[in-house]
Design a protein around this motif. Structure first.
Motif, PDB file in Angstrom:
ATOM      1  N   PHE A  21       0.823  -1.146   0.089  1.00  0.00           N
ATOM      2  CA  PHE A  21      -0.050   0.059   0.185  1.00  0.00           C
ATOM      3  C   PHE A  21       0.892   1.255  -0.142  1.00  0.00           C
ATOM      4  N   GLY A  22       0.739   1.972  -1.083  1.00  0.00           N
ATOM      5  CA  GLY A  22       1.674   3.172  -1.149  1.00  0.00           C
ATOM      6  C   GLY A  22       2.317   3.145  -2.508  1.00  0.00           C
ATOM      7  N   ALA A  23       1.961   3.922  -3.636  1.00  0.00           N
ATOM      8  CA  ALA A  23       2.480   3.699  -4.897  1.00  0.00           C
ATOM      9  C   ALA A  23       3.391   4.779  -5.387  1.00  0.00           C
ATOM     10  N   GLY A  24       4.007   5.342  -4.226  1.00  0.00           N
ATOM     11  CA  GLY A  24       4.935   6.443  -4.510  1.00  0.00           C
ATOM     12  C   GLY A  24       6.549   5.818  -4.558  1.00  0.00           C
ATOM     13  N   GLY A  25       7.375   6.620  -4.284  1.00  0.00           N
ATOM     14  CA  GLY A  25       8.825   6.497  -4.201  1.00  0.00           C
ATOM     15  C   GLY A  25       9.087   5.375  -3.270  1.00  0.00           C
ATOM     16  N   LEU A  26       8.549   5.663  -1.933  1.00  0.00           N
ATOM     17  CA  LEU A  26       8.806   4.555  -0.926  1.00  0.00           C
ATOM     18  C   LEU A  26       8.250   3.187  -1.349  1.00  0.00           C
ATOM     19  N   VAL A  53      -4.635   7.246  -3.858  1.00  0.00           N
ATOM     20  CA  VAL A  53      -4.686   8.171  -5.055  1.00  0.00           C
ATOM     21  C   VAL A  53      -3.841   7.366  -6.110  1.00  0.00           C
ATOM     22  N   ALA A  54      -4.610   7.107  -7.397  1.00  0.00           N
ATOM     23  CA  ALA A  54      -4.369   6.330  -8.426  1.00  0.00           C
ATOM     24  C   ALA A  54      -3.013   7.084  -8.994  1.00  0.00           C
ATOM     25  N   PRO A  55      -1.945   6.150  -9.254  1.00  0.00           N
ATOM     26  CA  PRO A  55      -0.590   6.789 -10.045  1.00  0.00           C
ATOM     27  C   PRO A  55      -0.779   7.106 -11.280  1.00  0.00           C
ATOM     28  N   ALA A  56      -0.156   7.671 -11.941  1.00  0.00           N
ATOM     29  CA  ALA A  56       0.103   8.285 -13.238  1.00  0.00           C
ATOM     30  C   ALA A  56       0.075   7.129 -14.344  1.00  0.00           C
ATOM     31  N   THR A  57       0.446   6.095 -13.962  1.00  0.00           N
ATOM     32  CA  THR A  57       0.576   5.003 -14.951  1.00  0.00           C
ATOM     33  C   THR A  57       0.095   3.618 -14.398  1.00  0.00           C
ATOM     34  N   PRO A  58      -0.388   2.865 -15.190  1.00  0.00           N
ATOM     35  CA  PRO A  58      -1.048   1.599 -14.566  1.00  0.00           C
ATOM     36  C   PRO A  58      -0.191   0.616 -14.151  1.00  0.00           C
ATOM     37  N   THR A  59       1.055   0.604 -14.321  1.00  0.00           N
ATOM     38  CA  THR A  59       2.128  -0.358 -13.538  1.00  0.00           C
ATOM     39  C   THR A  59       3.143   0.733 -12.938  1.00  0.00           C
ATOM     40  N   LEU A  60       3.718   0.138 -11.935  1.00  0.00           N
ATOM     41  CA  LEU A  60       5.141   0.734 -11.309  1.00  0.00           C
ATOM     42  C   LEU A  60       5.688  -0.429 -11.066  1.00  0.00           C
ATOM     43  N   ALA A  61       7.090  -0.309 -11.507  1.00  0.00           N
ATOM     44  CA  ALA A  61       8.190  -1.206 -11.341  1.00  0.00           C
ATOM     45  C   ALA A  61       7.901  -2.493 -11.875  1.00  0.00           C
ATOM     46  N   LEU A  63       4.824  -3.814 -11.715  1.00  0.00           N
ATOM     47  CA  LEU A  63       3.723  -4.419 -11.286  1.00  0.00           C
ATOM     48  C   LEU A  63       2.510  -3.569 -11.204  1.00  0.00           C
ATOM     49  N   PRO A  64       1.101  -4.116 -11.193  1.00  0.00           N
ATOM     50  CA  PRO A  64       0.112  -3.118 -11.477  1.00  0.00           C
ATOM     51  C   PRO A  64      -0.430  -2.522 -10.311  1.00  0.00           C
ATOM     52  N   TYR A  65      -1.160  -1.370 -10.559  1.00  0.00           N
ATOM     53  CA  TYR A  65      -1.686  -0.665  -9.753  1.00  0.00           C
ATOM     54  C   TYR A  65      -3.317  -1.554  -9.516  1.00  0.00           C
ATOM     55  N   LEU A  66      -3.568  -1.998  -8.334  1.00  0.00           N
ATOM     56  CA  LEU A  66      -4.712  -2.840  -8.016  1.00  0.00           C
ATOM     57  C   LEU A  66      -6.049  -2.083  -7.452  1.00  0.00           C
ATOM     58  N   GLY A  67      -5.592  -0.765  -7.038  1.00  0.00           N
ATOM     59  CA  GLY A  67      -6.936  -0.159  -6.498  1.00  0.00           C
ATOM     60  C   GLY A  67      -6.806   0.429  -5.018  1.00  0.00           C
ATOM     61  N   THR A  68      -7.784   0.781  -4.505  1.00  0.00           N
ATOM     62  CA  THR A  68      -7.723   1.723  -3.274  1.00  0.00           C
ATOM     63  C   THR A  68      -7.851   0.869  -1.939  1.00  0.00           C
ATOM     64  N   SER A  69      -8.023   1.456  -1.023  1.00  0.00           N
ATOM     65  CA  SER A  69      -7.978   0.955   0.488  1.00  0.00           C
ATOM     66  C   SER A  69      -9.441   0.109   0.376  1.00  0.00           C
ATOM     67  N   ALA A  70     -10.373   0.620  -0.210  1.00  0.00           N
ATOM     68  CA  ALA A  70     -11.611  -0.128  -0.236  1.00  0.00           C
ATOM     69  C   ALA A  70     -11.623  -1.344  -0.936  1.00  0.00           C
ATOM     70  N   ASP A  71     -11.026  -1.224  -2.103  1.00  0.00           N
ATOM     71  CA  ASP A  71     -10.885  -2.531  -2.963  1.00  0.00           C
ATOM     72  C   ASP A  71      -9.765  -3.632  -2.149  1.00  0.00           C
ATOM     73  N   LEU A  72      -8.927  -3.071  -1.555  1.00  0.00           N
ATOM     74  CA  LEU A  72      -8.272  -4.170  -0.696  1.00  0.00           C
ATOM     75  C   LEU A  72      -8.901  -4.775   0.621  1.00  0.00           C
ATOM     76  N   ASN A  73      -9.526  -3.917   1.045  1.00  0.00           N
ATOM     77  CA  ASN A  73     -10.511  -4.401   2.273  1.00  0.00           C
ATOM     78  C   ASN A  73     -11.293  -5.577   1.812  1.00  0.00           C
ATOM     79  N   ALA A  74     -11.700  -5.459   0.460  1.00  0.00           N
ATOM     80  CA  ALA A  74     -12.703  -6.511  -0.220  1.00  0.00           C
ATOM     81  C   ALA A  74     -12.077  -7.600  -0.427  1.00  0.00           C
ATOM     82  N   THR A  75     -10.779  -7.997  -0.306  1.00  0.00           N
ATOM     83  CA  THR A  75     -10.050  -9.140  -0.661  1.00  0.00           C
ATOM     84  C   THR A  75     -10.903 -10.292  -0.002  1.00  0.00           C
ATOM     85  N   ALA A  76     -10.990 -11.465  -0.501  1.00  0.00           N
ATOM     86  CA  ALA A  76     -11.447 -12.866  -0.093  1.00  0.00           C
ATOM     87  C   ALA A  76     -10.435 -13.684   0.322  1.00  0.00           C
ATOM     88  N   GLU A  77      -9.230 -13.474   0.418  1.00  0.00           N
ATOM     89  CA  GLU A  77      -8.017 -14.330   0.409  1.00  0.00           C
ATOM     90  C   GLU A  77      -7.202 -13.716   1.460  1.00  0.00           C
TER      91      GLU A  77
END
Length: 230
Positions: A21-26, A53-61, A63-77
């Motif tokens: 969680f965190g799609a910036g430099g860190l 906050v969605a990054p400017a590109t769909p991938t970083l390093a 790997l894909p951008y997968l969504g927001t904290s709400a999307d992460l909370n919806a994980t079923a695994e």
């Protein structure tokens, strides 16, 4: 707060799913940390990045951008999460939003950082300890503490939940950082000094006497600039 001595932690199973969680430099630096851990002991299958906050590109390093904290909370695994947010207050806010019972927050420590059972280092969940850090003995790190590159922590020091040390910050023996403290690059807290909750120590500052909560302190010796509104 529940803490375990570092020697009580066991490496996860090979291929355990993990997201950042965190799609910036860190976030990209934490990805590097995880890849360095995997090179030493293959453990994590890194799926991608989340951020409110969605990054400017769909991938970083790669790997894909997968969504927001709400999307992460919806994980079923079951899913491990590394929270790569540099600000202490912002990191605490993110963690408060990640409420799914399927989420876990492993402590991630660079493989070259020496943490043996004889050192008696206690870590809370979600700690991130980057390359080049030196910790001596009888140290307690709370939940979601961040030690960036090349930090040092001396004997009997206590860093409470959500403390953040930027590169080459130094915490001397028996110092205590209350929850949410932030030390800028090359900041130093000398032996036995206490820094109050939520206080910020500027880059290069040297704290030689106790600081109250919620101040920003700069200089050598460090002096408080202002009391921040709550």
């Amino acid at each position: 707060m529940t803490t375990l001595f570092f020697s009580d932690y066991e490496a996860g199973e090979t291929g355990a799913p993990l997201v950042i969680f965190g799609a910036g430099g860190l976030g990209r630096e934490v990805l590097l940390l995880i890849r360095q851990l995997n090179a030493s002991h293959p453990t994590w299958d890194v799926r991608g990045f989340y951020d409110d906050v969605a990054p400017a590109t769909p991938t970083l390093a790669g790997l894909p951008y997968l969504g927001t904290s709400a999307d992460l909370n919806a994980t079923a695994e079951p899913l491990a999460v590394a929270v790569a947010v540099g600000s202490s207050a912002s990191r605490a806010a993110v963690v408060s939003r990640l409420s799914s019972p399927h989420l876990s927050f492993p402590a991630l420590v660079h493989p070259q950082v020496v943490l043996g059972p004889e050192q008696r280092i206690a870590l809370g969940e979600g700690c991130l300890v980057q390359q080049g850090c030196i910790l001596t003995c009888d140290i307690s790190l709370g939940r979601f503490v961040l030690l960036n590159l090349g930090c040092t922590v001396g004997h009997d020091a206590v860093l409470e939940d959500f403390c953040s040390l930027m590169p080459h910050a130094n915490v001397s023996g028996a110092a205590r950082l209350a929850a949410g403290c932030y030390l800028g690059t090359n900041a130093t807290v000398i032996q036995g000094v206490r820094v109050g909750e939520g206080s910020i120590v500027g880059a290069g500052a040297v704290v030689v006497r106790d600081l109250p909560p919620h101040v920003t302190a700069v200089g050598v010796p460090a002096r408080a600039l202002k009391v921040e509104d709550k």
